[in-house]
Scaffold this active site. Structure first.
Site, PDB file in Angstrom:
ATOM      1  N   GLU A 161     -14.286   3.828 -29.458  1.00 20.42           N
ATOM      2  CA  GLU A 161     -14.950   4.920 -28.854  1.00 20.42           C
ATOM      3  C   GLU A 161     -15.897   4.331 -28.657  1.00 20.42           C
ATOM      4  O   GLU A 161     -16.457   5.119 -27.503  1.00 20.42           O
ATOM      5  CB  GLU A 161     -15.312   6.168 -30.154  1.00 20.42           C
ATOM      6  CG  GLU A 161     -14.171   6.927 -30.870  1.00 20.42           C
ATOM      7  CD  GLU A 161     -13.172   7.466 -29.694  1.00 20.42           C
ATOM      8  OE1 GLU A 161     -14.133   7.918 -28.849  1.00 20.42           O
ATOM      9  OE2 GLU A 161     -11.730   7.071 -29.499  1.00 20.42           O
ATOM     10  N   SER A 247      -8.935 -16.396 -24.988  1.00 19.37           N
ATOM     11  CA  SER A 247      -8.263 -15.460 -24.823  1.00 19.37           C
ATOM     12  C   SER A 247      -6.669 -16.089 -24.574  1.00 19.37           C
ATOM     13  O   SER A 247      -5.498 -15.192 -24.735  1.00 19.37           O
ATOM     14  CB  SER A 247      -7.903 -15.251 -23.256  1.00 19.37           C
ATOM     15  OG  SER A 247      -9.713 -14.154 -23.605  1.00 19.37           O
ATOM     16  N   HIS A 376      -1.872  -1.978 -27.110  1.00 23.62           N
ATOM     17  CA  HIS A 376      -2.885  -3.262 -27.193  1.00 23.62           C
ATOM     18  C   HIS A 376      -3.855  -3.334 -26.954  1.00 23.62           C
ATOM     19  O   HIS A 376      -4.513  -3.840 -27.377  1.00 23.62           O
ATOM     20  CB  HIS A 376      -1.942  -3.796 -25.801  1.00 23.62           C
ATOM     21  CG  HIS A 376      -2.436  -5.304 -25.842  1.00 23.62           C
ATOM     22  ND1 HIS A 376      -1.803  -6.157 -26.383  1.00 23.62           N
ATOM     23  CD2 HIS A 376      -3.188  -5.918 -24.689  1.00 23.62           C
ATOM     24  CE1 HIS A 376      -2.395  -7.059 -26.345  1.00 23.62           C
ATOM     25  NE2 HIS A 376      -3.525  -7.046 -25.032  1.00 23.62           N
ATOM     26  N   SER A 377      -5.227  -3.203 -25.855  1.00 23.77           N
ATOM     27  CA  SER A 377      -6.333  -2.786 -26.179  1.00 23.77           C
ATOM     28  C   SER A 377      -6.593  -1.838 -24.781  1.00 23.77           C
ATOM     29  O   SER A 377      -5.735  -0.372 -24.524  1.00 23.77           O
ATOM     30  CB  SER A 377      -6.514  -3.926 -25.095  1.00 23.77           C
ATOM     31  OG  SER A 377      -6.337  -4.163 -23.439  1.00 23.77           O
TER      32      SER A 377
END
Length: 484
Positions: A161, A247, A376-377
């Site tokens: 959030e 990453s 996913h993100s």
């Protein structure tokens, strides 16, 4: 011209040897005197006056070798009990080991008809599958795992959030995969080195990474790990043996094998654990790492979170094999499939895998079956490629948190009051960490270039100058509170 020498059985059991050729024998063997005796019931062959009594031969002429081939393939050819010169070699010590020969041409199937079974202890409602099954997790351990799962879930909700409110640049949750995080962490030793992907913050949480440290890293403030040089959720801790996340997919896997081999050389009572998702198995580094680990007998445990999706690519579009577990067997690695939403099952499997990796000095592959309930993100909207109903179904029916809670409650170890207290405390803790992280100053611009070289090289000095000039020309494009 071609010459084939084959063998076949006739009705009486006599072995017939065939020399198949499109050329006459006298042209095939110009330097030999070849005689075929036709007076006997079965023709015999003599070469330079010496009769071949061991076998009976038949010489068949064909218009083409293609026709001969069709004739050969149409006849049964089984030499398993052949004691002749041609049948004595039943196997050979080839490079890699002894291999038996066969005349039965059979291709290995692409996959077996029955899928590899999935180990589990608890069903969806938290009831044990078998009353005789050991439940290795004690009360203290089970409650700590459950509390960690709730904490991770709460942290994900508030941090997600915060990104949606513009307070964070990026975030990625572990919704639906909390059991893999906490139960696997509980089965490991703090001496074990962890190389995670980016959906295993629960392992760090278990090892003592504080909520404030999580918040500091995600906000990239001056006291956070990495001083803002990494994207949010790219955690790391040298103190906790948790290598900083990278990453690019699969880069951690060959590194994990190398680290495991170093533990092996030093005779350490520890192993390396490498986490990754199903999408990682499409990378070359995954295959290189498994082969590397198998050949070197490295004490490394590979844990694949097969959550069904590699961003928007589902597993059915990613590989044709029976998931990931069979890939380990192809490289000679003991492998197992486990219900990733069953905390007890995950704990049992990882605990056993760790013992095997250390005691037998060999790699293990675990495929934890689960489902990515989240996007996913924060850069993804998964409802564009999958149904909301499916997401809600998995969140409602297969929740790992609900399953473990049902089990600990039936054991008399947990109550509604304790549940309420845990959630209230966790929410306050997460909110406080976020508020404190936002108050901290951002790292100095110069920190972008330091902590790598003792003396800053000229190319990095030039880059720093260029960045400062760009900020002066376009001040509106950069945060006002950026310390220069």
């Amino acid at each position: 011209m071609a010459l084939w020498l084959t063998s076949t059985r006739r009705g009486g059991g006599n072995l017939m040897k065939k020399i198949i050729s499109s050329y006459p024998l006298r042209l095939l063997f110009p330097n030999y005197q070849i005689t075929i005796a036709s007076s006997s019931s079965s023709p015999t062959l003599s070469i330079n006056g010496k009769r071949t009594s061991s076998f009976q031969y038949s010489f068949l002429g064909y218009k083409s070798m293609h026709a001969a081939g069709e004739q050969i393939l149409s006849q049964e050819d089984d030499n398993d009990n052949d004691d002749s010169t041609f049948g004595k070699t039943k196997h050979m010590d080839l490079p890699g080991g002894k291999i038996a020969y066969t005349t039965d041409m059979k291709f290995l199937p692409g996959s077996s008809e029955e899928r590899v079974k999935c180990y589990r202890v608890l069903d969806e409602d938290g009831y044990p599958i078998s009353l005789n099954m050991l439940e290795y997790m004690s009360k203290e351990l089970a409650l700590r795992v459950y509390s960690g799962m709730v904490t991770l879930n709460t942290m994900d909700k508030f941090f997600y959030e915060a990104q949606r409110q513009g307070r964070l640049s990026f975030y990625l949750t572990s919704f639906g995969e909390e059991a893999i995080n906490l139960a696997s962490a509980a089965a490991l030793s703090f001496d074990d080195i962890v190389l995670a992907q980016y959906r295993e913050p629960g392992v760090l949480l278990w090892r003592g990474f504080t909520m404030q440290e999580f918040a500091n890293q995600c906000f990239g403030n001056n006291i956070g790990h990495g001083k803002g040089r990494q994207m949010p959720i790219h955690y790391g801790s040298k103190k906790l043996n948790y290598i900083t996340i990278s990453s690019p997919l699969a880069t951690q896997l060959p590194q994990a094998v190398g680290m495991a081999y170093s533990l092996k050389m030093d005779k350490k009572d520890a192993c390396v654990v490498a986490f990754f998702g199903d999408g990682t198995t499409s990378e070359g580094d995954f295959h290189a790492a498994l082969n590397f680990a198998a050949v070197m007998d490295a004490p490394v445990v590979f844990i694949c979170r097969n959550n069904g999706w590699a961003i928007s690519t589902q597993v059915t579009e990613q590989f044709r094999s029976d998931g990931v577990v069979v890939k380990g067997q192809a490289y000679g690695i003991p492998s197992i499939r486990v219900d990733g939403n069953d905390a007890l099952a995950v704990y049992n499997v990882v605990h056993s895998a760790r013992e095997t990796a250390i005691n037998e000095q060999r790699p293990i592959l675990i495929e934890a079956m689960t489902y990515r309930v989240s996007h996913h993100s924060t850069s993804d909207d998964s409802t564009k490629y999958r149904s909301k109903d499916v997401i809600e179904y998995w969140n409602r029916v297969h929740s790992p948190i609900t399953r473990l809670r049902n089990w600990v409650e039936r054991k008399g170890w947990w109550s509604d009051k304790e549940e309420s207290e845990l959630r209230v405390h966790t929410m306050k803790q997460v909110k406080h960490a976020i508020d404190e992280a936002e108050k901290e100053e951002m790292p100095l611009l110069r920190d972008m270039f330091t902590d790598v070289y003792d003396d800053l090289p000229s190319n990095l000095t030039e880059q720093e100058t260029l960045v400062r000039e760009t900020i002066q020309r376009h001040p509106k494009d950069f945060p006002k509170n950026m310390p220069l």
